[in-house]
Design a protein around this motif. Structure first.
Motif, short mmCIF file in Angstrom:
data_model
loop_
_atom_site.label_atom_id
_atom_site.label_comp_id
_atom_site.label_asym_id
_atom_site.label_seq_id
_atom_site.Cartn_x
_atom_site.Cartn_y
_atom_site.Cartn_z
N ILE A 109 0.84 -1.19 0.00
CA ILE A 109 0.00 0.00 0.00
C ILE A 109 0.88 1.25 0.00
O ILE A 109 1.97 1.25 0.57
CB ILE A 109 -0.95 -0.01 1.23
N ALA A 110 0.40 2.30 -0.68
CA ALA A 110 1.15 3.56 -0.73
C ALA A 110 0.18 4.68 -1.06
O ALA A 110 -0.85 4.47 -1.70
CB ALA A 110 2.26 3.49 -1.78
N VAL A 111 0.54 5.89 -0.61
CA VAL A 111 -0.25 7.08 -0.89
C VAL A 111 0.64 8.09 -1.61
O VAL A 111 1.80 8.28 -1.22
CB VAL A 111 -0.81 7.71 0.40
N ASP A 112 0.13 8.72 -2.68
CA ASP A 112 0.96 9.67 -3.41
C ASP A 112 1.21 10.93 -2.59
O ASP A 112 0.60 11.14 -1.53
CB ASP A 112 0.36 9.99 -4.78
N ALA A 113 2.12 11.76 -3.06
CA ALA A 113 2.59 12.92 -2.29
C ALA A 113 1.48 13.91 -1.98
O ALA A 113 1.49 14.56 -0.93
CB ALA A 113 3.72 13.61 -3.03
N MET A 120 5.97 4.99 -1.54
CA MET A 120 5.99 6.14 -2.43
C MET A 120 6.94 7.19 -1.87
O MET A 120 6.88 7.53 -0.69
CB MET A 120 4.58 6.73 -2.55
N ASP A 121 7.84 7.72 -2.72
CA ASP A 121 8.72 8.77 -2.25
C ASP A 121 8.11 10.15 -2.53
O ASP A 121 7.05 10.24 -3.17
CB ASP A 121 10.13 8.60 -2.85
N PRO A 122 8.72 11.24 -2.07
CA PRO A 122 8.13 12.57 -2.25
C PRO A 122 7.97 12.99 -3.71
O PRO A 122 7.19 13.91 -4.01
CB PRO A 122 9.12 13.49 -1.52
N ASP A 123 8.69 12.34 -4.62
CA ASP A 123 8.58 12.65 -6.04
C ASP A 123 7.61 11.73 -6.76
O ASP A 123 7.59 11.68 -8.00
CB ASP A 123 9.96 12.57 -6.70
#
Length: 381
Positions: free
Chosen positions: A243-247, A298-301
């Motif tokens: 799971i991940a959420v975009d910036a 997800m990274d900040p970019d």
């Protein structure tokens, strides 16, 4: 050793672990068919005697690891990895005790921790599905606990009742929206996304009946040339996991483990408790075919890192151009699990060797001890 307990037991000693330093996701060529150029160096790095799944790095570089209670009792459920290579129980011994004496207070002890995550405000969150050996949720034990890293004190303890974490559930991983209003949790046991309103502590399940949160029928992961099947020849049905959420907090990305497909959904559809489930399902989007994936980050970019089980690798999906790059691939990376990025641009990840456990090898334990923790440099040369 400042009261810390050594990572290794008996004759297990420090060794040199290969840490592969590669081009970062932002600098890899975009699906041109060319392979990223590797650079290998040897570093002395600690090993674990217990099976580690989760990894989290604070804004100040403190490293936290968790060890689920699966086939045996770990020394600690959650620990801080100190600079000298020792483990210190976090936040202390009391939280890490679990037995008959603690069974009367399941909310105040770690039972079977699956994930640790540091949020944008530098708080550590511990997700405890409370299902030792996957045998069912201990009543009153499933919880999400927030720790203040400045004081190591509990800031918030959010319990999950049977409606949110039914007995056969296994809460797996957690991410937060950028504003810190909501937490999103995958349930790999029954297949669903759990949404938590962090201010009120209320939570609810979404997509519990949707195919995107379920293992894909007919899909058989192949790891190391061998199909992933249990002692009865069955493929494990491991549902929503990564799971991940975009910036911007606009989209939630998720992936069932025993599945090929990466999905995403608008977070606004998940966080509206009054939106009917059939309307929520309309917001599900198919993103890419990736093969079996466990952890995601997800990274900040908005580069989305994926642990690729079949390739013994870490991949990177870039939503901007819909390309997938290989960040690192190595035979030592057996079942890459969870990831986090340190302030100095290293991607840390665990390798849990689940494919080598007796369940998937006709009762034979093929795990190579000790367990390893890896890190990969994401900055350019």
């Amino acid at each position: 050793m400042n009261g810390a307990i050594g990572i290794r037991a008996g004759t297990l000693i420090c060794a040199l672990a290969a840490l592969l330093l590669l081009w970062g996701c932002a600098t890899n060529p975009a699906s041109t068919g060319s392979e990223p150029k590797p650079r290998e160096e040897l570093f002395e790095y600690p090993y674990f005697r217990d099976q580690a799944t989760g990894i989290a790095v604070s804004h100040e570089g403190r490293i936290f690891v968790n060890f689920p209670r699966w086939d045996k009792d770990p020394l600690f459920s959650v620990a801080e990895l100190l600079p000298d290579g020792t483990l210190k129980p976090y936040p202390g011994y009391d939280w890490n005790r679990w037995g008959k004496d603690e069974a009367g207070h399941p909310e105040a002890h770690f039972i079977c921790v699956q994930s640790v995550v540091v949020d944008g405000d530098d708080y550590l969150w511990v997700l405890d599905p409370a299902s030792p050996a996957f045998k069912g949720v201990v009543p009153g034990g499933a919880k999400l606990v927030k720790f203040n890293l400045a004081t190591d004190a509990v800031e918030q303890n959010i319990p999950f009742d049977d409606a949110v974490a039914p007995r056969k559930s296994y809460l797996n991983d957690v991410r937060f929206d950028p504003d810190g209003n909501y937490a999103f949790i995958t349930d790999s046991g029954t297949g669903a996304i759990v949404v938590v309103d962090l201010e009120s502590g209320k939570s609810w399940r979404r997509l519990a009946g949707h195919s995107s949160t379920k293992a894909e029928p007919g899909y058989v992961p192949v790891i190391g040339g061998k199909e992933l099947r249990d002692e009865n020849g069955q493929v494990p049905q491991i549902h929503a996991d990564g799971i991940a959420v975009d910036a911007e907090g606009k989209y939630l990305y998720y992936h069932a483990l025993t599945a090929r497909t990466l999905y995403r959904i608008r977070t606004s559809a998940l966080t509206d408790p009054n939106l009917p489930e059939e309307e929520v399902a309309k917001y599900v989007e198919k993103v890419a075919e990736t093969g079996a994936v466990d952890g995601m980050l997800m990274d900040p970019d908005d580069n989305l890192y994926l642990t690729a089980l079949e390739q013994n690798a870490i991949l990177c999906y870039r939503p901007a151009d819909k390309t997938i790059d290989t960040i690192v691939q190595n035979e030592q990376i057996q079942w890459p699990d969870s990831m986090d990025i340190s302030p100095d641009d290293f991607l840390y990840f665990t390798a849990s060797q689940i494919n080598r456990t007796p369940r998937f090898n006709f009762g034979k334990d093929e795990r190579i001890l000790p367990y390893k923790l890896f890190k990969v440099w994401l900055a350019p040369y």
